[in-house]
Motif scaffolding. Sequence first.
Motif, mmCIF file in Angstrom:
data_model
loop_
_atom_site.group_PDB
_atom_site.id
_atom_site.type_symbol
_atom_site.label_atom_id
_atom_site.label_comp_id
_atom_site.label_asym_id
_atom_site.label_seq_id
_atom_site.Cartn_x
_atom_site.Cartn_y
_atom_site.Cartn_z
ATOM 1 N N LYS A 190 -2.991 -10.193 4.475
ATOM 2 C CA LYS A 190 -2.429 -9.123 3.664
ATOM 3 C C LYS A 190 -3.417 -8.680 2.589
ATOM 4 C CE LYS A 190 1.844 -7.873 1.303
ATOM 5 N NZ LYS A 190 3.166 -8.348 0.851
ATOM 6 N N LEU A 191 -3.531 -7.360 2.417
ATOM 7 C CA LEU A 191 -4.392 -6.812 1.378
ATOM 8 C C LEU A 191 -3.804 -7.090 0.002
ATOM 9 C CD1 LEU A 191 -5.271 -3.348 2.972
ATOM 10 C CD2 LEU A 191 -6.651 -5.420 2.976
ATOM 11 N N ARG A 192 -4.673 -7.200 -0.981
ATOM 12 C CA ARG A 192 -4.241 -7.571 -2.325
ATOM 13 C C ARG A 192 -4.671 -6.512 -3.337
ATOM 14 N NH1 ARG A 192 -5.599 -14.058 -2.891
ATOM 15 N NH2 ARG A 192 -4.269 -14.789 -1.200
ATOM 16 N N PHE A 193 -4.138 -5.344 -3.213
ATOM 17 C CA PHE A 193 -4.379 -4.331 -4.235
ATOM 18 C C PHE A 193 -3.232 -3.343 -4.227
ATOM 19 C CE2 PHE A 193 -6.698 -2.881 -0.442
ATOM 20 C CZ PHE A 193 -6.143 -1.629 -0.246
ATOM 21 N N MET A 194 -3.137 -2.617 -5.335
ATOM 22 C CA MET A 194 -2.098 -1.613 -5.498
ATOM 23 C C MET A 194 -2.684 -0.243 -5.163
ATOM 24 S SD MET A 194 0.577 -3.169 -6.250
ATOM 25 C CE MET A 194 1.094 -4.776 -6.846
ATOM 26 N N PRO A 195 -2.238 0.403 -4.081
ATOM 27 C CA PRO A 195 -2.849 1.673 -3.681
ATOM 28 C C PRO A 195 -2.179 2.875 -4.332
ATOM 29 C CG PRO A 195 -1.354 0.937 -1.986
ATOM 30 C CD PRO A 195 -1.273 -0.091 -3.085
ATOM 31 N N GLY A 196 -2.964 3.932 -4.461
ATOM 32 C CA GLY A 196 -2.485 5.257 -4.841
ATOM 33 C C GLY A 196 -3.198 6.279 -3.973
ATOM 34 N N ILE A 197 -2.667 7.473 -3.892
ATOM 35 C CA ILE A 197 -3.207 8.516 -3.019
ATOM 36 C C ILE A 197 -3.533 9.742 -3.853
ATOM 37 C CG2 ILE A 197 -2.830 9.854 -0.916
ATOM 38 C CD1 ILE A 197 -0.579 7.921 -0.197
ATOM 39 N N ILE A 198 -4.638 10.377 -3.531
ATOM 40 C CA ILE A 198 -5.008 11.630 -4.161
ATOM 41 C C ILE A 198 -5.477 12.610 -3.098
ATOM 42 C CG2 ILE A 198 -7.378 10.836 -4.640
ATOM 43 C CD1 ILE A 198 -7.332 12.643 -7.117
ATOM 44 N N TYR A 199 -5.035 13.852 -3.264
ATOM 45 C CA TYR A 199 -5.477 14.945 -2.397
ATOM 46 C C TYR A 199 -5.933 16.092 -3.287
ATOM 47 C CZ TYR A 199 -5.142 19.231 0.351
ATOM 48 O OH TYR A 199 -5.403 20.446 0.921
ATOM 49 N N ILE A 200 -7.148 16.588 -3.042
ATOM 50 C CA ILE A 200 -7.704 17.698 -3.802
ATOM 51 C C ILE A 200 -7.475 18.979 -3.006
ATOM 52 C CG2 ILE A 200 -9.752 18.659 -4.903
ATOM 53 C CD1 ILE A 200 -8.766 16.075 -6.156
ATOM 54 N N ASP A 201 -6.681 19.869 -3.561
ATOM 55 C CA ASP A 201 -6.392 21.151 -2.919
ATOM 56 C C ASP A 201 -7.513 22.131 -3.281
ATOM 57 O OD1 ASP A 201 -5.324 23.405 -1.802
ATOM 58 O OD2 ASP A 201 -3.744 23.677 -3.314
ATOM 59 N N ASP A 202 -8.450 22.309 -2.350
ATOM 60 C CA ASP A 202 -9.595 23.184 -2.588
ATOM 61 C C ASP A 202 -9.426 24.541 -1.923
ATOM 62 O OD1 ASP A 202 -9.722 22.352 -0.003
ATOM 63 O OD2 ASP A 202 -11.773 21.561 -0.085
ATOM 64 N N GLY A 203 -8.197 24.975 -1.760
ATOM 65 C CA GLY A 203 -7.946 26.257 -1.105
ATOM 66 C C GLY A 203 -8.481 27.443 -1.879
ATOM 67 N N GLY A 204 -8.552 27.334 -3.209
ATOM 68 C CA GLY A 204 -9.097 28.429 -3.995
ATOM 69 C C GLY A 204 -10.566 28.657 -3.741
#
Length: 475
Positions: free
Chosen positions: A85-99
């Motif tokens: 089992k992995l031992r870290f707390m994940p978060g997600i980021i998405y950069i909206d570069d549509g502009g």
Amino acid sequence: MCEVEGDYNGLECNQKIPVPTLNRKCMKCKEGAAVLIIRVNDAFCRSFSIYTDCSSVLLAVSGGAASCSMLSQVQEGLSREAPKKLRFMPGIIYIDDGGACGRSAEERQRSNALLKSIFTETGFPYFIVSLEQVFSLPTSVLVPGTSDPDPSNLSYKQAVDQYVKEKQTLTEENVASAVAQLSIGDSVYSHKHKLALERLFSSLKTLTAKEDMLQTLRQHLILHIARENGYSKVMMGDSCSRLAVRLLSNIALGRGAALASDTGFSDPRYGDVVIVRPMRDYSSKEIAFYSRMFNVPSVFISGLDTKTHDKASIQRLTESFVTNLQSDFPSTVSTIYRTSEKLHTVMPPQSQSAEPASKCLLCLCTLDTKEDKASAFHATLVSEQLSQIKLQDLSLDAPGQSAEQCCTEGQGCGPGGCCSSNKLSSHQDLKTLLCYSCRLTIKDMVATNSLPPYIITEAEKRQKRWEMLLHNLNK
């Protein structure tokens, strides 16, 4: 057979194996002091013992197959059925570069909604950030942080412990309400920042410079979100095929001094936030088969190079070359990738304790422009200066060109006009703070005043420090 009183050439049966100590070097980098010994006698330094207990990792997801497969593998590694089992707390980021890529508002909302549904099912906190927000970033983004944690600051540890306790008490009924309370950033931006972003990319003359600038701004935004929310690591979904293309394109763009940071597993140039690339051992074909077999959802989002011809940019030409060569010679990508692991630069290592003035203003790599006269870079500068002198002589000899034809209405070729030295000096002052590759990007800009305010402000600060240093030395 063994005998109780037998002679075994001086060897004793109860001889103990020596316990390995930490006073040794890392077996990977051969430089850092060992902080961890795994298996029998394998020592690793802190840079290669990336995932410690309760560390916080931000997953940069672009919606493609590689980054979504990385997200799926992290989910699998954190599940209860995982053998390791992995031992870290994940978060997600998405950069909206549509502009920057010319997508309409409806297309951006549609892709953001699809990604939001994928992120919500994971149960991880996520951030959907628009690229327009780079125009509100602070100048501290361009200042490398320190990787040494403050032992007196216990707020982050307390937050992690609280998050672990809350996660253990979750039930199936309150999962949805708990996810809604996580830190979620939506892709919001002002009309003023939208126009500023369009003006910035319209000032770039080539697609090569646009792609390089987009990559730089995306990295700055990810770095800012990671620092603001206490993430010490950022996972990128770069595959082996993508890194092979980047290796060759970066050499063509003059980024040979930063190859180790741009294509390596660990990128410590930012100091307090380390960029890691766990998907670098998988080719794009392997990732495609993995996504098909395990039904990994992904979202196709058009980019700057979508529906462009092979010679539209250096990056696009390199990708076409490597892809076509890979179809005939299947070991092309692996050969390029394995060769990149053996490359080393003569530049000093990327130290987080280095002065900001010794690093590039945009990419934050160590400046590679301080070379002696017997170098290719110095020869390039001399050739550029001679060509500029020749162009100035031709412009002076051009007949029938008046001040009204050259300059805008109400301005002449004197001070303040378009032919004055103010426009040239802004490029020249900015070039002294950039590496060779970023200089080429800025050279393709029509005007540097379209850059985000945090870049211009930090450039002015560094320029003033340099002027004060020269003034003190001349006293």
